[in-house]
Design a protein around this motif. Structure first.
Motif, mmCIF file in Angstrom:
data_model
loop_
_atom_site.group_PDB
_atom_site.id
_atom_site.type_symbol
_atom_site.label_atom_id
_atom_site.label_comp_id
_atom_site.label_asym_id
_atom_site.label_seq_id
_atom_site.Cartn_x
_atom_site.Cartn_y
_atom_site.Cartn_z
ATOM 1 N N SER A 110 22.082 -18.204 30.361
ATOM 2 C CA SER A 110 22.573 -18.575 29.043
ATOM 3 C C SER A 110 23.069 -17.338 28.298
ATOM 4 O O SER A 110 24.054 -17.402 27.568
ATOM 5 C CB SER A 110 21.518 -19.327 28.234
ATOM 6 O OG SER A 110 20.390 -18.519 28.029
ATOM 7 N N LEU A 111 22.452 -16.190 28.486
ATOM 8 C CA LEU A 111 22.951 -14.947 27.887
ATOM 9 C C LEU A 111 24.306 -14.564 28.490
ATOM 10 O O LEU A 111 25.226 -14.182 27.775
ATOM 11 C CB LEU A 111 21.955 -13.805 28.108
ATOM 12 C CG LEU A 111 20.701 -13.808 27.258
ATOM 13 C CD1 LEU A 111 19.763 -12.701 27.706
ATOM 14 C CD2 LEU A 111 21.037 -13.641 25.793
ATOM 15 N N ARG A 112 24.389 -14.666 29.794
ATOM 16 C CA ARG A 112 25.624 -14.316 30.500
ATOM 17 C C ARG A 112 26.781 -15.195 30.018
ATOM 18 O O ARG A 112 27.893 -14.730 29.777
ATOM 19 C CB ARG A 112 25.435 -14.482 32.011
ATOM 20 C CG ARG A 112 26.588 -13.938 32.837
ATOM 21 C CD ARG A 112 26.337 -14.046 34.349
ATOM 22 N NE ARG A 112 25.145 -13.303 34.742
ATOM 23 C CZ ARG A 112 24.059 -13.851 35.309
ATOM 24 N NH1 ARG A 112 24.002 -15.138 35.544
ATOM 25 N NH2 ARG A 112 23.027 -13.113 35.638
ATOM 26 N N ASN A 113 26.492 -16.477 29.822
ATOM 27 C CA ASN A 113 27.520 -17.416 29.377
ATOM 28 C C ASN A 113 27.968 -17.135 27.946
ATOM 29 O O ASN A 113 29.126 -17.376 27.602
ATOM 30 C CB ASN A 113 27.019 -18.858 29.475
ATOM 31 C CG ASN A 113 26.719 -19.269 30.907
ATOM 32 O OD1 ASN A 113 27.221 -18.664 31.858
ATOM 33 N ND2 ASN A 113 25.902 -20.286 31.059
ATOM 34 N N LYS A 114 27.102 -16.643 27.103
ATOM 35 C CA LYS A 114 27.419 -16.381 25.705
ATOM 36 C C LYS A 114 27.973 -14.969 25.469
ATOM 37 O O LYS A 114 28.566 -14.709 24.425
ATOM 38 C CB LYS A 114 26.164 -16.556 24.843
ATOM 39 C CG LYS A 114 25.701 -17.973 24.723
ATOM 40 C CD LYS A 114 26.619 -18.702 23.784
ATOM 41 C CE LYS A 114 26.074 -20.070 23.453
ATOM 42 N NZ LYS A 114 27.007 -20.808 22.634
ATOM 43 N N MET A 115 27.769 -14.070 26.406
ATOM 44 C CA MET A 115 28.112 -12.671 26.203
ATOM 45 C C MET A 115 29.579 -12.486 25.788
ATOM 46 O O MET A 115 29.865 -11.774 24.825
ATOM 47 C CB MET A 115 27.814 -11.854 27.466
ATOM 48 C CG MET A 115 28.038 -10.371 27.297
ATOM 49 S SD MET A 115 26.925 -9.607 26.091
ATOM 50 C CE MET A 115 25.395 -9.676 26.975
ATOM 51 N N GLN A 116 30.508 -13.096 26.483
ATOM 52 C CA GLN A 116 31.909 -12.924 26.167
ATOM 53 C C GLN A 116 32.241 -13.442 24.769
ATOM 54 O O GLN A 116 33.001 -12.820 24.020
ATOM 55 C CB GLN A 116 32.811 -13.610 27.220
ATOM 56 C CG GLN A 116 34.280 -13.251 27.084
ATOM 57 C CD GLN A 116 34.518 -11.736 27.213
ATOM 58 O OE1 GLN A 116 34.033 -11.086 28.132
ATOM 59 N NE2 GLN A 116 35.251 -11.179 26.259
ATOM 60 N N ASP A 117 31.636 -14.562 24.379
ATOM 61 C CA ASP A 117 31.842 -15.083 23.021
ATOM 62 C C ASP A 117 31.387 -14.076 21.979
ATOM 63 O O ASP A 117 32.061 -13.857 20.969
ATOM 64 C CB ASP A 117 31.087 -16.408 22.819
ATOM 65 C CG ASP A 117 31.664 -17.544 23.672
ATOM 66 O OD1 ASP A 117 32.839 -17.446 24.066
ATOM 67 O OD2 ASP A 117 30.920 -18.517 23.909
ATOM 68 N N TRP A 118 30.242 -13.448 22.201
ATOM 69 C CA TRP A 118 29.707 -12.488 21.257
ATOM 70 C C TRP A 118 30.611 -11.243 21.165
ATOM 71 O O TRP A 118 30.833 -10.704 20.095
ATOM 72 C CB TRP A 118 28.296 -12.094 21.623
ATOM 73 C CG TRP A 118 27.293 -13.211 21.503
ATOM 74 C CD1 TRP A 118 27.357 -14.296 20.696
ATOM 75 C CD2 TRP A 118 26.075 -13.330 22.222
ATOM 76 N NE1 TRP A 118 26.269 -15.100 20.845
ATOM 77 C CE2 TRP A 118 25.436 -14.542 21.795
ATOM 78 C CE3 TRP A 118 25.434 -12.581 23.194
ATOM 79 C CZ2 TRP A 118 24.229 -14.957 22.286
ATOM 80 C CZ3 TRP A 118 24.214 -12.996 23.674
ATOM 81 C CH2 TRP A 118 23.628 -14.176 23.241
ATOM 82 N N ILE A 119 31.102 -10.815 22.319
ATOM 83 C CA ILE A 119 32.005 -9.652 22.332
ATOM 84 C C ILE A 119 33.264 -9.972 21.562
ATOM 85 O O ILE A 119 33.729 -9.184 20.734
ATOM 86 C CB ILE A 119 32.320 -9.223 23.792
ATOM 87 C CG1 ILE A 119 31.064 -8.657 24.447
ATOM 88 C CG2 ILE A 119 33.456 -8.201 23.816
ATOM 89 C CD1 ILE A 119 31.182 -8.419 25.928
ATOM 90 N N ASP A 120 33.820 -11.169 21.804
ATOM 91 C CA ASP A 120 35.037 -11.580 21.090
ATOM 92 C C ASP A 120 34.787 -11.663 19.580
ATOM 93 O O ASP A 120 35.629 -11.236 18.789
ATOM 94 C CB ASP A 120 35.548 -12.928 21.614
ATOM 95 C CG ASP A 120 36.039 -12.843 23.048
ATOM 96 O OD1 ASP A 120 36.308 -11.722 23.529
ATOM 97 O OD2 ASP A 120 36.122 -13.914 23.699
ATOM 98 N N GLU A 121 33.652 -12.198 19.189
ATOM 99 C CA GLU A 121 33.326 -12.342 17.764
ATOM 100 C C GLU A 121 33.140 -10.975 17.082
ATOM 101 O O GLU A 121 33.449 -10.825 15.900
ATOM 102 C CB GLU A 121 32.042 -13.162 17.593
ATOM 103 C CG GLU A 121 32.221 -14.639 17.833
ATOM 104 C CD GLU A 121 30.895 -15.388 17.747
ATOM 105 O OE1 GLU A 121 29.885 -14.826 17.276
ATOM 106 O OE2 GLU A 121 30.864 -16.554 18.192
ATOM 107 N N SER A 122 32.630 -10.011 17.827
ATOM 108 C CA SER A 122 32.347 -8.704 17.216
ATOM 109 C C SER A 122 33.626 -7.905 16.977
ATOM 110 O O SER A 122 33.641 -6.960 16.195
ATOM 111 C CB SER A 122 31.382 -7.907 18.090
ATOM 112 O OG SER A 122 32.046 -7.500 19.286
ATOM 113 N N GLY A 123 34.719 -8.255 17.667
ATOM 114 C CA GLY A 123 35.991 -7.568 17.467
ATOM 115 C C GLY A 123 36.154 -6.317 18.289
ATOM 116 O O GLY A 123 37.055 -5.513 18.037
ATOM 117 N N PHE A 124 35.329 -6.080 19.268
ATOM 118 C CA PHE A 124 35.468 -4.890 20.134
ATOM 119 C C PHE A 124 36.455 -5.131 21.241
ATOM 120 O O PHE A 124 36.710 -6.052 21.795
ATOM 121 C CB PHE A 124 34.124 -4.477 20.749
ATOM 122 C CG PHE A 124 33.258 -3.774 19.752
ATOM 123 C CD1 PHE A 124 33.474 -2.460 19.412
ATOM 124 C CD2 PHE A 124 32.208 -4.436 19.140
ATOM 125 C CE1 PHE A 124 32.664 -1.822 18.510
ATOM 126 C CE2 PHE A 124 31.367 -3.803 18.238
ATOM 127 C CZ PHE A 124 31.601 -2.492 17.920
#
Length: 124
Positions: A110-124
Motif C-alpha cells: 500500500s505504501l508502494r502504491n501511494k508513493m508516486q501520488d505523494w511525490i506528485d503532490e509534493s511537487g518534486f
C-alpha cells in the motif's frame, strides 16, 4: 496452623472472605488459606465475587505451604479439567513470523502504491 497441610492435599472448605485479589478459605477452625484470583478457574476472572461468596463450600488443592510465614496457597482451578482450545476454521496455525511477513507484504504494497501520488503532490 493447627493441622499440618501438605502440598497436593485436597480439602473441602468454606469461603470466609472475598477480596479483589482472591478468596480466603477456612481449612479448619484455626487455619486459613488463600485462593489467588488466578487460581479460581481457567480463563479471565475480572471479579472474584462473580465466582465465590462468603459461606460457599469449595474443594481446594494445596499448592504451597509456607510454615514460617504461616501462609497456605490454594487452588480451585487445579481440580478442574483444562478446557480445550478450539480452532474456528480448522486451518493449521501460522507461525508468528508468517503472520508478520503477511502483514508486512500488504502494508508495504500500500505504501508502494501511494508513493508516486505523494511525490506528485509534493511537487518534486
Amino acid at each position: 496452623m493447627s493441622k499440618k497441610y501438605e502440598v497436593g492435599d485436597i480439602v473441602v472448605s468454606t469461603v470466609t472472605g472475598v477480596q479483589p485479589y482472591g478468596a480466603f478459605i477456612a481449612l479448619d477452625e484455626s487455619t486459613q488459606g488463600l485462593v489467588h484470583i488466578s487460581e479460581i478457574t481457567y480463563g479471565f476472572v475480572k471479579n472474584v465475587a462473580d465466582f465465590l461468596a462468603v459461606g460457599d463450600e469449595v474443594r481446594v488443592k494445596v499448592l504451597e505451604v509456607d510454615d514460617k510465614a504461616e501462609k497456605i496457597s490454594l487452588s480451585i482451578r487445579a481440580l478442574q479439567e483444562r478446557p480445550q482450545t478450539k480452532r474456528r476454521d480448522g486451518a493449521p496455525r501460522k507461525s508468528l513470523q508468517d503472520r508478520v511477513d503477511e502483514i508486512d507484504a500488504n502494508g508495504f504494497n500500500s505504501l508502494r502504491n501511494k508513493m508516486q501520488d505523494w511525490i506528485d503532490e509534493s511537487g518534486f
